[in-house]
Structures are given as C-alpha cells and as structure tokens.
Write an enzyme that holds these catalytic residues in place. Sequence first.
Site, PDB file in Angstrom:
ATOM      1  N   GLY A 220       0.812  -1.219   0.000  1.00  0.00           N
ATOM      2  CA  GLY A 220       0.000   0.000   0.000  1.00  0.00           C
ATOM      3  C   GLY A 220       0.846   1.270   0.000  1.00  0.00           C
ATOM      4  CG  HIS A 221      -1.193   4.940   0.630  1.00  0.00           C
ATOM      5  ND1 HIS A 221      -0.947   5.827   1.648  1.00  0.00           N
ATOM      6  CD2 HIS A 221      -2.360   4.325   0.954  1.00  0.00           C
ATOM      7  CE1 HIS A 221      -1.924   5.766   2.528  1.00  0.00           C
ATOM      8  NE2 HIS A 221      -2.799   4.845   2.146  1.00  0.00           N
TER       9      HIS A 221
END
Lengths: 314, 314, 314
Positions: A220-221
């Site tokens: 994820g980011h």
Amino acid sequence: MRFENPVPLSEIAALIEARVVGDSTAFATGINEIHQVENGDLVFVDHPKYYDTSIHSAASFIIINAEHEVPEGKALLIVEEPFEAYLKIVSSFRPFQPSMDAVSATAKTGAGTVVMPNVYLGNYVTIGANCVIYPNVTIMDYCTIGDNVIIQSGTVIGSDAFYYNKKTNRQAHYKKMTSCGTVVIEADVEIGAGCTIDRGVTGVTRIGAGTKMDNLVHIGHDTLVGKNCLFAAQVGIAGASVIEDEVILWGQVGVSKTLTIGRGAVINAQSGVRSSLKGGASYFGSPAVPAREKMKELVWIKRIPQIWERLNKS
Amino acid sequence: MRFENPVPLSEIAALIEARVVGDSTAFATGINEIHQVENGDLVFVDHPKYYDTSIHSAASFIIINAEHEVPEGKALLIVEEPFEAYLKIVSSFRPFQPSMDAVSATAKTGAGTVVMPNVYLGNYVTIGANCVIYPNVTIMDYCTIGDNVIIQSGTVIGSDAFYYNKKTNRQAHYKKMTSCGTVVIEADVEIGAGCTIDRGVTGVTRIGAGTKMDNLVHIGHDTLVGKNCLFAAQVGIAGASVIEDEVILWGQVGVSKTLTIGRGAVINAQSGVRSSLKGGASYFGSPAVPAREKMKELVWIKRIPQIWERLNKS
Amino acid sequence: MRFENPVPLSEIAALIEARVVGDSTAFATGINEIHQVENGDLVFVDHPKYYDTSIHSAASFIIINAEHEVPEGKALLIVEEPFEAYLKIVSSFRPFQPSMDAVSATAKTGAGTVVMPNVYLGNYVTIGANCVIYPNVTIMDYCTIGDNVIIQSGTVIGSDAFYYNKKTNRQAHYKKMTSCGTVVIEADVEIGAGCTIDRGVTGVTRIGAGTKMDNLVHIGHDTLVGKNCLFAAQVGIAGASVIEDEVILWGQVGVSKTLTIGRGAVINAQSGVRSSLKGGASYFGSPAVPAREKMKELVWIKRIPQIWERLNKS
C-alpha cells in the site's frame, strides 16, 4: 511532493483563494500529508481535532478551515474546504499528463538494463544499471528504481493510493485524494510477477535494498519496507506501515495500516497483523500473536471436550 | 445474453435438433441461466430436480431432456443433452471472434477519456466520458464502463466465468460452460491495479456507481456489487453473490458464492463469509460472525488454561 | 535442466575451476537440484549434512566443497563455492538472452491457436493446437503448452522461482538461485486471469491435463499439479509441492512447500495446508485439519462460557 522550484506563498493563496495569516512573503517548497511533512511544506487540516498537530508539525504553511493562533515563522491559509484546496494545488503543480508513448521520452534507464517488450515506463521514471524489467510491467510517472533490480512480468509500480475522503455527512460518496507521491525501489531488490506497489499519497513508498518479493504481493501507499526483507506470495500490506529490516512475511500474510513490524520478525503464513509487533520474534494467527502462544492455544482448544467430560463426572 | 434480433423458435429447434412441445411459431429474445431469465428467454435444464423451477421461471422456452407438461404460452425444446444445446446456441449467436487489434474498431470511448498504451479493448466495448484506463489493462468484448471511471494498470475486465459442468459420472473431466454474459461498471467507480472481474455466464456482473476497489481484487461472474462500496486489497468474491450498497470489505476478505451481504455491513480483514449476512453490522472471522461475538470468543479461548487449573484444584 | 548436447566433464571442470575426483572422461547431460536429478546429471551440495544424500542420489556428478569417497561410476567436482559453480554453469549453458520481439521468432504455435494482442511469447515457447492466449499474457522462455489450453488475460507463465540462498553468516543478503527450469501445461487446462506460474529452479513446474484454475492463483516453482484439479480464485501454492489428481482447492487456500495433497482431497476456502494431507477427504482451517474435526472444534469453543458458568456454580 516537492515543487520543482519554491513557490511564493502569495501564488498558492491566490490559487486556492485563501486568506493568509502570518508571513505571506515566504516560499513553499512542497505539499505533504501530516505524517510526511518537512520544513517549508504546505499541509492541510480540516478537523479541529488535528489543528494543533498540524500547526506544530514540521510544516511551515497550514491550509485550515478556521482562525487559529500561528507560531512565529509559520503562516495559515484559511479556506472553507482545505481538502479541495489540496486537490487544486496538486492538479496545478503536478497535473495528470500521461505519456502516450509506451516508454516516455523522459524515462531514463542505466547501463546494462534490459527493458523487455510491452513494458510501460511513464514520465520521469528513472531506472538504474543492470536491471531487468520483464514483459507487461507498468512503472508509472516519477518512480525511481535502483541498480540490479529485477521486476517480473505483469507487476505494477506506482499505481495510485487507495485513499478516499468521506469524513463529512454532506458527502454521499467517497472522494479521491489525488496521489502525487512516488515509489522508490532501492538496489538489489527483486519483485515477483503480478505485484502491485502503490505510490505515496504525497510522500514515498519505499522498498529497501536487497528485499525480495514473490508473486501477487500488494504494498500500500506510503509503506516503508526495510532492507533484506523476504515477502512470500500473496502478502498484502495496507498503507503507511513500517516494515523494518530483515522481516520475513510468509504466504498470504496481511498487514494493517500505519503500524510497525520490528527488525527480523517472522510472520507465519496467513497471519493477520492488526497492531505493531516487536522484532526478533515469530508470530502466527489472525490476529497475529507470538507463534508459541498461538500453538499452545491450539492445544488448549483440543482439550475442551476433555474438560467438558470431567465437569460432567464431577 | 440477448440476441441481436428475436429468433424464430423453429430456427433454434433446428440448430439444436430439438423436438418442440408447445407453440413453435414464437420468437426467442435471448438465452439465460435460471437465475437471470426474463420473459422471452430460453433456459436449459438437465436434472429432474430443477424441471419445475425452470418451467415455471420467467423463461418462455425450456431446453429439457424429458417430456413434461408445459404451461400455456410456453414451449419445451426436448433434446438429449441440454448443456450441449446451450453451447451450440451460444457459439452460433455469440461466436468467439476476438479482435486482433489492440483496440477493436467497434470499441467506443467518450469525450475526455484517456486510454493509455498497451491497453486491449475488445469488440463492442463501450467506455463513458472522462475515464482513465491505465497501461496494460484488458477489457474484453461487450463490457460497458460508465463515466468518470478509473481502471488502474494490469486489471482485467470481462474474463470468462469460472464455471464448469461435472454433474454426471459419464464425464471424467470438467466441461466449460461458455460465458456469453458481460460486465457493467457504473459511473464514478475506481478499480485498482491487478484486479480481475469476470463476465456473467449469460447475464451481467455489475459494479455499482461510486464503488472503490484497491489492488488484486477478484470479482466472480454474475456478482452484483452495490453503490459506494469499498473493497480493500486482495478481496475475493465468488460467483453470483449480491453485495448491497455501502458495504466495506477489508483486506483479503473472501466471500462465497450466491449469498447476500446487506447494506452497510463491514467485514473485517481476512474474514471468510460463508453465508448471507445482514446489513448495518460488523463481522469478523472465518467463518465470519458478528465482530463482537468473535472478539468475546477470543477472550474465552484465553481462559481455557484457567478453567483447567480450577478444575484440577476442585 | 538438460544440456542441448552432453558436455564433457572436463569442460565443466574447467569452467568452474574444479578438481575432479573419479572418472573425468565422462559426459554430463544436465544439471538439477537434488529433488529432480537423473542419471547423467550434475548436482551441487555445500553442506556436510547433505553430502551423503547428494552422492547417493541419481546424479552422476557432484559439485562439492570437500573431499569425500565417491561410488564407482560417479565423479566429484571439488570447488570452494558449489553454489557459485552452479550459477556459472547455468549462465554458461542457459544464458539470459531475452527476446526483444513480443513474439520470439523461435516460439511455435499449433493449428487453430489464437494469440491475441499484447501477448509476450519468449524464446522456444511451444503452444499446441486450438489454444486461446488472451491479451496481455506473458509466457517466458522454454515453457510448453499443450492442446486446447485457455490462458486468460494478464497471466504470467514461467516467472522465475522465488528461491534464494542465505545459508551462511558470511552473507548479509539473499542470493538468487538462477532459474533454468521450465513450465509444462498439459492439454485441456484452463488458467484464469492474473495468475502466476513460476518455472522450476532446474526442473519442471507441471499442470496436469484437464485442470482448471480461477483468477489470481499463484503456483510456486517445481510444483506438480495432477489431472482434473480445480483451484478457485486467489489460491497460492508454495514451491515443490505435489497436488495429486482431482484435488479441489477453494478460494484463498494456501499450501506450504514440499508437501503432498492426496488424490481427490477437498480443501475448504481460506484453509492453510502446512503438512501433507491424505486424499479422498475434506479439510478446513489454518492449519488445515479434517473438516468435521474443525467444525466440531468451532462448536466446542462456543461452549466455553457454559463451562465457565458451571464451574462457578459448582
């Protein structure tokens, strides 16, 4: 996100139609989320709960939806909708201008690097020396890849963050927080086939040197992965977590957002990490607990019929 | 699947070498599975257990492997192998004629839509206005995408259903039920990187307006996803389930086939949904149960050693 | 890996600077891992624990880092770093020479096979008759596909094994064991969208005839999948396991490495298989146990509060 050149605060204020409180002659060097801010940055805040944290963060300029005291050397930019102001700044300073060439003219690759057919390299992608980028890989704008990196087929680097705003009841739907961050992959990393690594919302998703990932892994980011980690197939890590050096995640492990897994921790297959875990130990279960504890628990559960029987006898 | 024009029943009967019982002068408007049939449709049934359901469904024409009473205004098409008859009709009326151009000449995109390099758009794909289709996306024949949709790299829309026939002992192997359905993605949907959304077998897989999905999500054939849902990374939904509006599925959740998750339900990460769940509540575990119940259960399990000790003392 | 032609042992010895003990006039026919060796093969061993197994395996020539007795008709090749010797042999006899054409000139496809746009077919890929290879599929060098095979979009066949060497403390990092094996997909197999099937390290990853896989399935290196198996979406199998004929793995099942699942076993969704399982039975849980046992266990857990109450009363 860092601006190409420092931008006069007055220009920003005009763009987002803000009233400035504090020194309006200053220059902003970038815009970032609260967890990523540096001196010279803009940050935005739209909930009173986070006013103080934002104003006293490293950020120099706070886009805010209320009057507030402001420390020496900082400035407030008062607007009605800070989130909309953020979107305006990002679309103005990093507009979406996708390369329509499969390999952008601004993408750079180092000596000895092989880029195979059907690969997409976006604008300002930088790839080091002696890398192999296998067929059907996608690397989006501004991502940076170190030396001796292998990226196998079908993998996507720099997809947008899964990050939406739905705080207020006024909105019936999710509103995308546009990603303007990037992905940095350090030297000697190997990424399997069919993986997805999201860019930071405003900052960096980083994969540390020497880390190896199997296939179908999701990162994820804004997640920060340390050096020499090992992630087996189908591992998934939500946004903004920290995985320290030499962590091993076995197959199908899931890791929640904004937590830390300490150096050298080993997480057994299919475990679900819901809160931070100390390094140097082995974990198992969903939610994940120390592996020995989980193993004992499985033994205890098998004793329940025996307990039941004894209770009936007594 | 709807035929381009209504087809004389006599033409269908000739194609599949069926004997017609009932009105053979009628016209069929399409062919569908029992769960998707409408008035004017053909349906097929090869097991006595389902004869009545099929004959009394909305379908007008029943391909069947036995004599049976037939209601007024309907017709039976009697054949030895109804499943083979289905395959013949599909391959005749929707033959596999893949576009060998990366973007089919019959694909249409709306104003302001960006289709990036290495994308495949099959025959009769329709994409609305202001969409972004990122590199290396595949959208197969007949799929329909609404306005303001974002589809990130590597995602596949309209892959075939995972649907096989192995009912009889005569067959040693699985026989594919050819997909002739489609995928409809409504407005304002965002789909992450590396996702796969299967087409309906004969009907529609639908993603409701405003729904957002993270990376590596799998949506099975004929699944109906409501509006403004949120699916985190690596979620998987099997075929023909109904996910109502505003449902949240966190990372790595798995959902079985042909069930319903009610409006606004929240399913915690890694849970496994094996049967229908009511809306407006939070669930956890594999199998998934109300989250509070699961949390209490985890506490009770930790008490087993204490129970054991007390039992030994008493 | 089999050499194109038998290679004089003296040539191998010169390449890796080895001292030969035994018959140096022999010819080597290939190089393989200990689990895959055949008569005529080279094998390497660098830990005393495995000396005997390696020397008494089917392999004819053992690359080893110590003096040792050698059976009649075999030879030792003594070097300081057997692992490095392996890498040298592989890079010499199967150097990485990627095709820079999307479809290599040495790739072959059978009659009636459709290869759709944006597909990559590497060197010496062989595809049988009447196959459909959907858009954006990648098939790497030397992989072999049988007749009537369907491979849906985004899938990767023949990605490198996830296999690293980090045995000694001298190394701070993981060292890749270069893959020189391949993937064999037999007739009538169907592989969903977004799957990844790794090649063998030196041997073969095999998918048996008639097996069907849904989307986002991962198959590790050297895994042998039997005939007419059914794998639902997001299943993951680690390296070198054996899945016998007619096994069913439901969604999100994970299978550990180097184990065997017996013929006809059914593994329920989200289960984690950590050790070999007998065929003809149904399993559930992580770790997976017989499904009935797991179901009973879930019932027993629900009785703990009742046990607690009785204990307090007594």
